[in-house]
Design a protein around this motif. Structure first.
Motif, PDB file in Angstrom:
ATOM      1  N   LEU A 108      -5.389   7.827  -0.357  1.00 28.02           N
ATOM      2  CA  LEU A 108      -5.742   6.483  -0.200  1.00 28.02           C
ATOM      3  C   LEU A 108      -7.367   6.405  -0.870  1.00 28.02           C
ATOM      4  O   LEU A 108      -7.462   5.153  -1.298  1.00 28.02           O
ATOM      5  N   LEU A 167       0.975  -1.209   0.010  1.00 27.36           N
ATOM      6  CA  LEU A 167       0.073   0.043   0.010  1.00 27.36           C
ATOM      7  C   LEU A 167       0.891   1.485   0.044  1.00 27.36           C
ATOM      8  O   LEU A 167       0.833   1.951  -0.861  1.00 27.36           O
ATOM      9  N   ILE A 203      -9.408  -1.787   4.742  1.00 30.71           N
ATOM     10  CA  ILE A 203      -7.842  -1.605   4.536  1.00 30.71           C
ATOM     11  C   ILE A 203      -7.551  -0.890   5.880  1.00 30.71           C
ATOM     12  O   ILE A 203      -6.436  -1.409   6.339  1.00 30.71           O
ATOM     13  N   CYS A 246      -8.020   3.097  -3.478  1.00 33.93           N
ATOM     14  CA  CYS A 246      -9.104   2.110  -3.300  1.00 33.93           C
ATOM     15  C   CYS A 246      -9.845   2.175  -4.522  1.00 33.93           C
ATOM     16  O   CYS A 246     -10.374   1.169  -4.607  1.00 33.93           O
TER      17      CYS A 246
END
Length: 58
Positions: A25, A14, A39, A29
């Motif tokens: 993020l 990640l 996550i 995603c």
């Protein structure tokens, strides 16, 4: 796309993706069809949280 299941490897994956390809993020995603809450829960289980200012889990 399958992501790593091992939490430590997932963390590395990640952070590399965030550093190299995604501005945040949410974009990661969305692009990889991942559930952000899931996550974040997986990362919290090993003591990491997402830092928007640094765009990484720490």
């Amino acid at each position: 796309m399958a992501i790593p299941q091992d939490p430590a490897i997932l963390l590395s994956y990640l952070n590399t993706q965030l550093r190299d390809f995604y501005p945040d993020l949410d974009e990661l995603c969305k692009s990889l069809s991942l559930n952000r809450e899931e996550i974040e829960r997986k990362m919290a289980a090993i003591g990491y949280t997402y830092s928007p200012e640094q765009n990484r889990f720490r």
